[in-house]
Design a protein around this motif. Structure first.
Motif, PDB file in Angstrom:
ATOM      1  N   GLY A 100       0.810  -1.381  -0.060  1.00 10.13           N
ATOM      2  CA  GLY A 100      -0.050   0.076  -0.013  1.00 10.13           C
ATOM      3  C   GLY A 100       0.862   1.150   0.029  1.00 10.13           C
ATOM      4  N   SER A 101       1.961   1.284   0.509  1.00 13.87           N
ATOM      5  CA  SER A 101       2.873   2.503   0.769  1.00 13.87           C
ATOM      6  C   SER A 101       3.154   3.168  -0.383  1.00 13.87           C
ATOM      7  N   PRO A 102       3.474   2.516  -1.557  1.00 11.48           N
ATOM      8  CA  PRO A 102       3.753   3.229  -2.860  1.00 11.48           C
ATOM      9  C   PRO A 102       2.793   4.081  -3.445  1.00 11.48           C
ATOM     10  N   TYR A 103       1.496   3.596  -3.141  1.00  7.50           N
ATOM     11  CA  TYR A 103       0.308   4.338  -3.666  1.00  7.50           C
ATOM     12  C   TYR A 103       0.120   5.784  -2.859  1.00  7.50           C
ATOM     13  N   TYR A 104       0.511   5.475  -1.573  1.00  6.48           N
ATOM     14  CA  TYR A 104       0.681   6.564  -0.784  1.00  6.48           C
ATOM     15  C   TYR A 104       1.543   7.821  -1.123  1.00  6.48           C
ATOM     16  N   SER A 105       2.897   7.110  -1.466  1.00  4.94           N
ATOM     17  CA  SER A 105       3.985   7.963  -1.978  1.00  4.94           C
ATOM     18  C   SER A 105       3.846   8.809  -3.365  1.00  4.94           C
ATOM     19  N   ARG A 106       2.898   7.787  -4.245  1.00 10.24           N
ATOM     20  CA  ARG A 106       2.643   8.351  -5.535  1.00 10.24           C
ATOM     21  C   ARG A 106       1.599   9.487  -5.226  1.00 10.24           C
ATOM     22  N   GLY A 107       0.600   9.358  -4.422  1.00  9.83           N
ATOM     23  CA  GLY A 107      -0.542  10.122  -4.199  1.00  9.83           C
ATOM     24  C   GLY A 107       0.026  11.600  -3.647  1.00  9.83           C
ATOM     25  N   ASN A 108       1.071  11.358  -2.791  1.00 10.69           N
ATOM     26  CA  ASN A 108       1.877  12.727  -2.392  1.00 10.69           C
ATOM     27  C   ASN A 108       2.355  13.639  -3.709  1.00 10.69           C
ATOM     28  N   MET A 109       3.166  12.670  -4.407  1.00 14.53           N
ATOM     29  CA  MET A 109       3.497  13.505  -5.568  1.00 14.53           C
ATOM     30  C   MET A 109       2.461  14.158  -6.524  1.00 14.53           C
ATOM     31  N   TYR A 110       1.475  13.560  -6.491  1.00  8.95           N
ATOM     32  CA  TYR A 110       0.082  14.249  -7.155  1.00  8.95           C
ATOM     33  C   TYR A 110      -0.292  15.430  -6.605  1.00  8.95           C
ATOM     34  N   LEU A 111      -0.321  15.396  -5.421  1.00  5.21           N
ATOM     35  CA  LEU A 111      -0.666  16.622  -4.400  1.00  5.21           C
ATOM     36  C   LEU A 111       0.308  17.445  -4.858  1.00  5.21           C
ATOM     37  N   ASP A 112       1.690  17.331  -5.038  1.00  8.39           N
ATOM     38  CA  ASP A 112       2.708  18.426  -5.511  1.00  8.39           C
ATOM     39  C   ASP A 112       2.060  18.987  -6.865  1.00  8.39           C
ATOM     40  N   LEU A 113       1.609  18.205  -7.670  1.00 17.47           N
ATOM     41  CA  LEU A 113       1.034  18.712  -8.982  1.00 17.47           C
ATOM     42  C   LEU A 113      -0.347  19.331  -8.838  1.00 17.47           C
ATOM     43  N   ASP A 114      -1.098  19.280  -7.564  1.00 19.65           N
ATOM     44  CA  ASP A 114      -2.477  19.788  -7.493  1.00 19.65           C
ATOM     45  C   ASP A 114      -3.326  18.918  -8.290  1.00 19.65           C
ATOM     46  N   ASP A 115      -2.896  17.777  -8.631  1.00 23.57           N
ATOM     47  CA  ASP A 115      -3.716  16.439  -9.200  1.00 23.57           C
ATOM     48  C   ASP A 115      -4.460  15.905  -8.327  1.00 23.57           C
ATOM     49  N   TYR A 116      -5.757  16.552  -7.780  1.00 23.28           N
ATOM     50  CA  TYR A 116      -6.186  15.807  -6.506  1.00 23.28           C
ATOM     51  C   TYR A 116      -7.173  14.802  -6.745  1.00 23.28           C
ATOM     52  N   GLU A 117      -7.727  14.539  -7.866  1.00 20.39           N
ATOM     53  CA  GLU A 117      -8.111  13.260  -8.242  1.00 20.39           C
ATOM     54  C   GLU A 117      -7.349  12.095  -8.141  1.00 20.39           C
ATOM     55  N   SER A 118      -6.267  12.508  -9.064  1.00 21.17           N
ATOM     56  CA  SER A 118      -5.198  11.097  -8.983  1.00 21.17           C
ATOM     57  C   SER A 118      -4.930  11.029  -7.425  1.00 21.17           C
ATOM     58  N   ALA A 119      -4.554  11.843  -6.768  1.00 23.03           N
ATOM     59  CA  ALA A 119      -4.058  11.577  -5.450  1.00 23.03           C
ATOM     60  C   ALA A 119      -5.204  10.921  -4.542  1.00 23.03           C
ATOM     61  N   VAL A 120      -6.392  11.541  -4.506  1.00 21.86           N
ATOM     62  CA  VAL A 120      -7.447  10.758  -3.980  1.00 21.86           C
ATOM     63  C   VAL A 120      -7.563   9.154  -4.492  1.00 21.86           C
ATOM     64  N   ASP A 121      -7.328   8.778  -5.707  1.00 23.09           N
ATOM     65  CA  ASP A 121      -7.390   7.516  -6.332  1.00 23.09           C
ATOM     66  C   ASP A 121      -6.288   6.656  -5.515  1.00 23.09           C
ATOM     67  N   ASP A 122      -4.925   7.385  -5.485  1.00 22.16           N
ATOM     68  CA  ASP A 122      -3.800   6.680  -5.058  1.00 22.16           C
ATOM     69  C   ASP A 122      -3.824   6.427  -3.531  1.00 22.16           C
ATOM     70  N   PHE A 123      -4.604   7.441  -2.684  1.00 20.44           N
ATOM     71  CA  PHE A 123      -4.668   7.195  -1.387  1.00 20.44           C
ATOM     72  C   PHE A 123      -5.626   6.095  -1.227  1.00 20.44           C
ATOM     73  N   THR A 124      -6.602   6.104  -1.705  1.00 21.12           N
ATOM     74  CA  THR A 124      -7.613   4.815  -1.635  1.00 21.12           C
ATOM     75  C   THR A 124      -7.028   3.679  -2.108  1.00 21.12           C
ATOM     76  N   MET A 125      -6.124   3.582  -2.864  1.00 25.38           N
ATOM     77  CA  MET A 125      -5.577   2.332  -3.134  1.00 25.38           C
ATOM     78  C   MET A 125      -4.612   1.931  -2.071  1.00 25.38           C
ATOM     79  N   ALA A 126      -3.983   2.916  -1.476  1.00 22.27           N
ATOM     80  CA  ALA A 126      -2.974   2.577  -0.394  1.00 22.27           C
ATOM     81  C   ALA A 126      -3.906   2.008   0.930  1.00 22.27           C
ATOM     82  N   ILE A 127      -5.262   2.651   1.086  1.00 24.41           N
ATOM     83  CA  ILE A 127      -5.943   2.146   2.326  1.00 24.41           C
ATOM     84  C   ILE A 127      -6.507   0.706   1.707  1.00 24.41           C
ATOM     85  N   GLU A 128      -6.871   0.341   0.728  1.00 26.99           N
ATOM     86  CA  GLU A 128      -7.512  -0.762   0.406  1.00 26.99           C
ATOM     87  C   GLU A 128      -6.283  -1.878   0.321  1.00 26.99           C
TER      88      GLU A 128
END
Length: 362
Positions: A100-128
């Motif tokens: 799960g942790s790489p999805y979290y890490s990539r979600g943070n990268m999407y936050l840096d790009l202000d790509d919030y939809e992709s960030a939500v998807d990756d944080f959800t994958m991390a939790i799942e």
């Protein structure tokens, strides 16, 4: 103008210029030795050396190492190499999609790009995938917040505080959610927990937000105390000086002008001199731009009158600051005109050069 803030957690550090990964004699150590060395370098903020160590982990390992790819990617992110960071974290996910942790890490990268939809998807994958840490819920809540999904945002902040009742940043953000609902008592309760359970720069968020509630209640001295504490935790945040200046203005304190100057110095990216310019058309205001014009008064008692206003859609909240002959601020304003206009009338007390600075307070 008062504006509250929410926060998200990224591992540490600030971006710097892209640097090449340093060369190492990878054969000199086994995988676990490189893991220990790379992790220590990362914890010390030596991201270039950490990336090199994770590279050696990958080189000497008998099979692809999802952990090493992920943390090399995080190291590259903090070095400013976002393309390389995405490539490594993507490789980590491809190597072991169940982590799960790489999805979290990539979600943070999407936050840096202000790509919030992709960030939500990756944080959800991390939790799942079992990585249900408090900071994952908090960061997904942050992404939901900027997508305008306030209910989902509040739910995730609540989830974060349930997973870790002492996770201060989530308490601070939950206070923001209650504030948006108009529940100031619950907001203050969460800000208090945010102050208790955070330290360093993250404590600046709840101190500022609590101060803004005091400001709304016209308890300006308490607000100033909180804004001052927030500045101590995060002195590089120009907006903190601006909100404290607003509180100083409310009690008619000249300390506001020094804070206006600190704000301008902090946000300043470009100075545009208007010397000898006759202004017949609107000036373009972009983030970090400061217009400057000087006036020489050969007699005291003259009147300096300046108005700055937004045109067309009125989205720019203007700010005026005047520096006296010594270079110190003597007067400033960001809301005395109509709507979001700024206006000053200043009787010159002594001869000399006066410098007018005009910029934005939003």
């Amino acid at each position: 103008m008062i504006r509250r803030i929410v926060g998200f957690l990224i591992l540490s550090g600030m971006w710097i210029s892209v640097l090449p990964v340093v060369a190492q004699d990878c054969a000199s150590q086994d995988v676990e030795a490189w893991r220990t060395q790379a992790n220590n370098d990362f914890d010390l903020g030596n991201y270039e050396e950490a990336a090199a160590g994770y590279s050696c982990m990958i080189e000497v390992s008998d099979e692809q190492d999802a952990f090493a790819y992920e943390w090399r990617g995080i190291s590259k992110q903090l070095m400013g190499d976002l393309d390389g960071a995405f490539a490594d974290v993507n490789q980590s996910i491809e190597t072991d999609p169940s982590r799960g942790s790489p999805y979290y890490s990539r979600g943070n990268m999407y936050l840096d790009l202000d790509d919030y939809e992709s960030a939500v998807d990756d944080f959800t994958m991390a939790i799942e995938n079992g990585y249900n840490r408090a900071y994952v819920y908090n960061n997904r809540g942050y992404a939901y917040y900027y997508l305008g999904e306030k209910a989902n945002s509040k739910t995730d902040y609540l989830n974060a505080t349930w997973v870790d009742p002492e996770y201060g940043l989530a308490h601070s953000n939950l206070g923001e959610a209650y504030f948006d609902e108009g529940n100031l008592d619950k907001a203050l309760e969460e800000y208090e927990k945010g102050i208790e359970y955070t330290d360093g720069i993250y404590r600046a968020y709840p101190r500022r937000n609590r101060g803004e509630i005091s400001y709304m209640k016209q308890d300006f001295l308490t607000a100033i105390d909180d804004f001052t504490a927030a500045i101590e935790y995060n002195p590089d945040d120009g907006e903190l000086y601006l909100v404290r200046a607003t509180a100083y203005r409310a009690i008619q304190s000249p300390n506001a002008y020094a804070d206006y100057l600190r704000y301008v110095q902090n946000i300043q990216i470009e100075i545009v001199d208007l010397e000898g310019t006759t202004i017949n058309e609107p000036l373009d205001m972009v983030e970090g731009r400061v217009y400057r014009q000087t006036f020489n008064f050969e007699q005291s008692g003259g009147l300096l009158q300046v108005t700055a206003h937004s045109v067309e859609d009125g989205e720019v909240d203007t700010l005026i600051l005047v520096l006296g002959p010594s270079g110190s601020p003597v007067i400033g304003d960001d809301d005395s005109g109509t709507d979001e206009d700024a206006a000053i009338r200043y009787r010159i007390p002594e001869t000399g050069k006066y410098t007018v600075l005009v910029t934005h307070s939003t």
